[in-house]
Design an enzyme around this catalytic site. Structure first.
Site, PDB file in Angstrom:
ATOM      1  N   ARG A 102      33.348  45.757  11.968  1.00 28.06           N
ATOM      2  CA  ARG A 102      34.773  46.075  11.980  1.00 28.06           C
ATOM      3  C   ARG A 102      35.684  44.891  11.654  1.00 28.06           C
ATOM      4  NH1 ARG A 102      32.255  49.446  14.541  1.00 28.06           N
ATOM      5  NH2 ARG A 102      31.142  47.590  15.185  1.00 28.06           N
ATOM      6  N   THR A 103      35.486  43.786  12.358  1.00 28.37           N
ATOM      7  CA  THR A 103      36.470  42.714  12.251  1.00 28.37           C
ATOM      8  C   THR A 103      36.475  42.135  10.839  1.00 28.37           C
ATOM      9  OG1 THR A 103      36.011  42.261  14.572  1.00 28.37           O
ATOM     10  CG2 THR A 103      37.322  40.630  13.385  1.00 28.37           C
ATOM     11  N   HIS A 125      39.184  37.431  21.741  1.00 29.40           N
ATOM     12  CA  HIS A 125      39.122  38.221  20.503  1.00 29.40           C
ATOM     13  C   HIS A 125      40.533  38.773  20.273  1.00 29.40           C
ATOM     14  CE1 HIS A 125      37.799  40.596  17.259  1.00 29.40           C
ATOM     15  NE2 HIS A 125      36.715  41.161  17.774  1.00 29.40           N
ATOM     16  N   ARG A 185      34.845  33.866  12.933  1.00 25.94           N
ATOM     17  CA  ARG A 185      34.089  34.298  14.127  1.00 25.94           C
ATOM     18  C   ARG A 185      32.960  33.301  14.340  1.00 25.94           C
ATOM     19  NH1 ARG A 185      32.036  40.262  15.530  1.00 25.94           N
ATOM     20  NH2 ARG A 185      34.257  40.352  16.002  1.00 25.94           N
ATOM     21  N   LYS A 198      22.657  23.997   6.921  1.00 23.49           N
ATOM     22  CA  LYS A 198      22.194  22.646   6.523  1.00 23.49           C
ATOM     23  C   LYS A 198      22.805  21.583   7.424  1.00 23.49           C
ATOM     24  CE  LYS A 198      22.842  24.255   1.865  1.00 23.49           C
ATOM     25  NZ  LYS A 198      23.732  23.992   0.720  1.00 23.49           N
TER      26      LYS A 198
HETATM   27  N1   CP Z   1      35.185  45.181  17.676  1.00 22.56           N
HETATM   28  C1   CP Z   1      34.460  44.271  16.990  1.00 22.56           C
HETATM   29  O1   CP Z   1      34.682  43.047  17.099  1.00 22.56           O
HETATM   30  O2   CP Z   1      33.490  44.791  16.180  1.00 22.56           O
HETATM   31  P1   CP Z   1      32.590  43.954  15.198  1.00 22.56           P
HETATM   32  O3   CP Z   1      31.696  43.070  16.045  1.00 22.56           O
HETATM   33  O4   CP Z   1      31.827  44.953  14.386  1.00 22.56           O
HETATM   34  O5   CP Z   1      33.490  43.093  14.348  1.00 22.56           O
END
Ligand code: CP
Length: 309
Positions: free
Chosen positions: A51-52, A129, A101, A80
């Protein structure tokens, strides 16, 4: 230049502006289809995501921009030994804004301190998040018409679930919000969060029984047990199915108690609930694109060209 590392980096007024912009984008998408012509978003994902990462990419494409990036540490020069600091300096030469992320808490903050472009925290370990939280806020606002005067139940892995930590921090700024934390003892909210809520006199309850609190809730926020954060496979297997929301449990809830989940779902919401009008987790996914479009515009300073007040 501005980054987004925590939901608290934006004031309540700024969050309100972002949500109103996201709502306007959802109602008038064509108006925004060339806002980012010539701009590039880099997605730097050292951890898996559906999603993100894809909603960030969809958001930039919807705004007329382009995207580039990597999907795993393994497919980048991190494998590396390249540091986050060096990587973001390099990416600053290629893109106008970056979403990162990382499994380590604080990695996006380190990146931001070395960056020449805005850095967005797209999830750092068990910490924060913020873009999921803005997605959750937009969803709650659309469904309930408010963010205050609300009892919100958060259920599942409250220890490692970064979406929970971010959402609590964001929601506690609104008046008369009560938190009910539903988890196994081993997965209770972190001590630092409990201390913050206690010291600041917030209304919260901790329990390990979902059924007892269902009738009270205005929002039920279900979460997955975060397998990737466990040190011990046996503990994960023992705890993973602690809470499963079924039709019979949802029958105890109010008619306007909406069920949210940041997804991915494993077993914690039975698929039999997906068609219940209170199941809002796929609406959340759609809202995630609008919120990220609004956020990209704000961090690039392009929202000023689109007054919505
Ligand atoms: N909600 C969420 O962070 O989903 P993903 O891990 O798929 O990005």
């Amino acid at each position: 230049m501005r980054h987004l590392l925590s939901p608290l980096d934006f004031s309540v007024e700024e969050v309100d502006h972002m949500l109103r912009l996201a709502s306007d984008i959802s109602e008038n998408p064509d108006k925004y289809s060339h806002v980012c012509d010539g701009k590039k978003l880099a997605t730097l994902f050292y951890e898996p995501s559906t999603r993100t990462r894809l909603s960030f990419e969809a958001a930039m494409l919807n705004l007329g921009g382009k995207t580039l990036g990597f999907q795993s540490a393994q497919s980048s020069s991190a494998s590396k030994g390249e540091s986050v600091a060096d990587t973001i300096r390099v990416i600053s030469c290629y893109a106008d804004i970056a979403a990162m992320r990382h499994p380590k808490e604080g990695a996006p903050a380190v990146a931001a301190s070395f960056s020449n472009i805005p850095v967005i925290n797209a999830g750092d370990g068990g910490h924060n998040h913020p873009t999921q939280t803005f997605t959750d806020l937009l969803t709650i606002k659309k469904l309930k018409g408010r963010l205050d005067n609300m009892t919100i139940g958060l259920c599942g892995d409250l220890k490692f679930g970064r979406t929970v930590h971010s959402l609590v921090n964001a929601m506690k700024r609104y008046k008369n919000v009560k938190f009910i934390f539903i988890s196994p003892v081993e997965l209770k909210i972190p001590q630092y969060l409990r201390e913050e809520l206690t010291n600041e006199n917030y209304d919260f309850v901790e329990t390990n029984t979902l059924e007892d609190v269902m009738p009270e809730l205005d929002i039920l926020y279900m979460t997955r047990v975060q397998q990737e954060r466990f040190f011990n496979e046996a503990d994960y297997i023992r705890l993973k199915d602690s809470f499963i929301l079924t039709e019979s449990k949802l029958a105890l809830a109010k008619d306007d108690c909406y069920v949210l989940h940041p997804l991915p779902r494993v077993n914690e919401i039975s698929v039999e609930i997906d068609n219940d009008p209170r199941a809002a987790y796929f609406k959340q996914v759609q809202n995630g694109v609008y919120v990220r479009m609004a956020l990209i515009m704000i961090l690039l300073g392009l929202d000023k060209e689109f007054p919505i007040d």
